[in-house]
Design a protein around this motif. Structure first.
Motif, PDB file in Angstrom:
ATOM      1  N   ILE A  16       0.900  -1.315  -0.212  1.00  0.00           N
ATOM      2  CA  ILE A  16      -0.065   0.032  -0.142  1.00  0.00           C
ATOM      3  C   ILE A  16       0.965   1.313  -0.283  1.00  0.00           C
ATOM      4  O   ILE A  16       0.208   2.109  -0.191  1.00  0.00           O
ATOM      5  N   GLY A  17       2.107   1.197  -0.018  1.00  0.00           N
ATOM      6  CA  GLY A  17       2.992   2.439   0.180  1.00  0.00           C
ATOM      7  C   GLY A  17       2.758   3.259  -1.019  1.00  0.00           C
ATOM      8  O   GLY A  17       2.693   4.540  -0.806  1.00  0.00           O
ATOM      9  N   PRO A  18       2.848   2.621  -2.139  1.00  0.00           N
ATOM     10  CA  PRO A  18       2.701   3.703  -3.433  1.00  0.00           C
ATOM     11  C   PRO A  18       1.424   4.657  -3.328  1.00  0.00           C
ATOM     12  O   PRO A  18       1.360   5.721  -3.642  1.00  0.00           O
ATOM     13  N   GLU A  19       0.302   3.668  -2.960  1.00  0.00           N
ATOM     14  CA  GLU A  19      -0.960   4.554  -2.874  1.00  0.00           C
ATOM     15  C   GLU A  19      -1.221   5.731  -1.940  1.00  0.00           C
ATOM     16  O   GLU A  19      -1.476   6.609  -2.035  1.00  0.00           O
ATOM     17  N   LEU A  20      -0.335   5.285  -0.606  1.00  0.00           N
ATOM     18  CA  LEU A  20      -0.284   6.177   0.610  1.00  0.00           C
ATOM     19  C   LEU A  20       0.615   7.548   0.039  1.00  0.00           C
ATOM     20  O   LEU A  20       0.016   8.711   0.155  1.00  0.00           O
ATOM     21  N   CYS A  21       1.689   7.369  -0.609  1.00  0.00           N
ATOM     22  CA  CYS A  21       2.361   8.575  -1.274  1.00  0.00           C
ATOM     23  C   CYS A  21       1.594   9.172  -2.130  1.00  0.00           C
ATOM     24  O   CYS A  21       1.752  10.865  -2.026  1.00  0.00           O
ATOM     25  N   VAL A  22       0.759   8.793  -2.975  1.00  0.00           N
ATOM     26  CA  VAL A  22      -0.305   9.545  -3.921  1.00  0.00           C
ATOM     27  C   VAL A  22      -1.252  10.230  -3.120  1.00  0.00           C
ATOM     28  O   VAL A  22      -1.258  11.557  -3.405  1.00  0.00           O
ATOM     29  N   ARG A  23      -1.988   9.820  -1.930  1.00  0.00           N
ATOM     30  CA  ARG A  23      -2.573  10.211  -1.258  1.00  0.00           C
ATOM     31  C   ARG A  23      -2.271  11.502  -0.528  1.00  0.00           C
ATOM     32  O   ARG A  23      -2.700  12.873  -0.432  1.00  0.00           O
ATOM     33  N   VAL A  24      -0.986  11.202  -0.085  1.00  0.00           N
ATOM     34  CA  VAL A  24      -0.169  12.495   0.683  1.00  0.00           C
ATOM     35  C   VAL A  24       0.192  13.630  -0.276  1.00  0.00           C
ATOM     36  O   VAL A  24       0.026  14.907   0.076  1.00  0.00           O
ATOM     37  N   ALA A  25       0.600  13.219  -1.663  1.00  0.00           N
ATOM     38  CA  ALA A  25       0.746  14.455  -2.576  1.00  0.00           C
ATOM     39  C   ALA A  25      -0.728  15.279  -3.094  1.00  0.00           C
ATOM     40  O   ALA A  25      -0.497  16.080  -3.651  1.00  0.00           O
ATOM     41  N   GLN A  26      -1.577  14.895  -2.396  1.00  0.00           N
ATOM     42  CA  GLN A  26      -2.880  15.265  -2.858  1.00  0.00           C
ATOM     43  C   GLN A  26      -3.262  16.979  -2.277  1.00  0.00           C
ATOM     44  O   GLN A  26      -3.914  17.618  -2.628  1.00  0.00           O
ATOM     45  N   ALA A  27      -2.562  17.072  -1.036  1.00  0.00           N
ATOM     46  CA  ALA A  27      -2.907  18.330  -0.191  1.00  0.00           C
ATOM     47  C   ALA A  27      -1.290  19.144  -0.142  1.00  0.00           C
ATOM     48  O   ALA A  27      -0.224  18.465  -0.108  1.00  0.00           O
ATOM     49  N   PRO A  28      -1.505  20.364  -0.554  1.00  0.00           N
ATOM     50  CA  PRO A  28      -0.428  21.142  -0.436  1.00  0.00           C
ATOM     51  C   PRO A  28      -0.063  21.350   0.742  1.00  0.00           C
ATOM     52  O   PRO A  28      -0.694  21.092   1.916  1.00  0.00           O
ATOM     53  N   ARG A  29       1.449  21.261   0.915  1.00  0.00           N
ATOM     54  CA  ARG A  29       2.076  21.261   2.237  1.00  0.00           C
ATOM     55  C   ARG A  29       2.856  22.682   2.737  1.00  0.00           C
ATOM     56  O   ARG A  29       3.285  23.199   1.792  1.00  0.00           O
ATOM     57  N   THR A  30       2.672  23.045   3.930  1.00  0.00           N
ATOM     58  CA  THR A  30       3.138  24.324   4.476  1.00  0.00           C
ATOM     59  C   THR A  30       4.319  24.161   5.322  1.00  0.00           C
ATOM     60  O   THR A  30       5.061  24.999   5.837  1.00  0.00           O
TER      61      THR A  30
END
Length: 326
Positions: A16-30
């Motif tokens: 599940i690691g790759p899809e978790l990374c894709v999900r994390v990339a959906q939100a802009p980070r500050t």
């Protein structure tokens, strides 16, 4: 101050690691910028399975929109099928981890966040592998301490993956001094706590009951704690493990040192498994991992909870920012 740049390693490509990374990339980070070290085809397949946008950028680019993810490519030897790890891809998994570690040592990244790996598959691929913690410790040439944390408690371990029969023999004065020294330094350097309060659990029930239930506390633990207190550490204990985690007591501690794996971690996971993260203390950079496995049965189905990876990124960003202020 510039934002810390973190290496993001998905781990086992069939999990599940790759899809978790894709999900994390959906939100802009500050709080940080992320650079994935992974196979672009696997990330693209994960994004397609999730029905989410993914725009892979050069490693030195800046993510500006949902789905943007800077990438340092690390290609697998063979095509990946979600849910079916292939030992031929073991080298790529390890190379991504070591590439992130080397980048941290050289200052390219200010920390690393790692997804779950499949240890058995790496070993089947011909690479002797006991765990990512051990891999990174060996690369850095450092002694390290494993600590798991959530929003409620931080639990460090004096011993990690040892059979219970071997735990008592492993708990000696040099080990406790080393572990408490690393833990104390990390609380100050990575978490910004000037005078950390660390609760130390006893090894035996009731912390030995004054020697009636074992002498390890009297012969080993108490002398070490007294010596380290004289050096300025704020240590409480040894405490009976069955009452140390009561909410009223926990509020007075910055961290808890458990003597063995199942003494401290069941409480932590019960109190908030979804947001729990795994930290490697003692490295020359922050490393934070998810506190769950590869979940092969969920891979590629869009069902995996990204909470632990999100917490790992947030925690690593805070630790990296703290170090950058020094």
């Amino acid at each position: 101050m510039a934002l810390p740049r973190l290496a993001l390693v998905p781990g086992e490509p069939a999990g599940i690691g790759p899809e978790l990374c894709v999900r994390v990339a959906q939100a802009p980070r500050t709080d940080c910028s992320l650079v994935a070290l992974a196979d672009p085809e696997v990330l693209a397949a994960a994004a397609a399975a999730l029905g989410l946008p993914l725009n892979l950028l050069p490693a030195d680019a800046v993510a500006r929109q949902p789905g943007d993810l800077p990438l340092h490519p690390v290609r697998n030897a063979v095509a990946v099928q979600f849910g079916r790890p292939d030992p031929r891809n073991a080298r790529a998994v390890v190379d991504a981890l070591l590439g992130a570690a080397e980048g941290c040592v050289r200052g390219v990244y200010q920390g690393m966040v790692t997804g779950p790996v499949q240890k058995s598959t790496i070993n089947e691929g011909g690479i002797a592998y006991t765990g990512t913690t051990e891999l990174l410790a060996g690369h850095a040439g450092r002694e390290v301490v494993m600590m798991l944390a959530n929003d409620i408690v931080r639990v460090a371990l004096a011993t990690t993956h040892l059979p219970l029969r071997k735990v008592a023999d492993a708990i000696d004065a040099p080990l406790l001094r080393q572990v408490l020294g690393i833990l104390h330094s990390a609380m100050r350097e990575d978490f910004g706590i000037a005078d950390p309060v660390v609760a130390v659990l006893g090894l035996n029930p009731h912390a030995g009951e004054d020697g009636h239930l074992g002498r390890e506390e009297l012969d080993v633990v108490i002398p070490v704690l007294e010596a380290l207190r004289a050096e300025g550490m704020h240590l409480v204990g040894p405490l009976p493990a069955d009452t140390a985690f009561l909410p009223g007591r926990l509020r007075g501690f910055d961290a808890v040192l458990a003597m063995y794996h199942d003494q401290g971690l069941p409480v932590l996971k019960y109190s908030g498994f979804e947001r729990a993260v795994n930290l490697t203390l003692g490295l020359p950079y922050p490393r934070v991992a998810v506190d769950h496995g590869t979940a092969l049965d969920l891979a590629g189905k869009g069902l995996a909870d990204p909470s632990s990876l999100e917490a790992a990124v947030t925690t690593c960003a805070r630790m990296a920012a703290q170090r950058m202020q020094r």
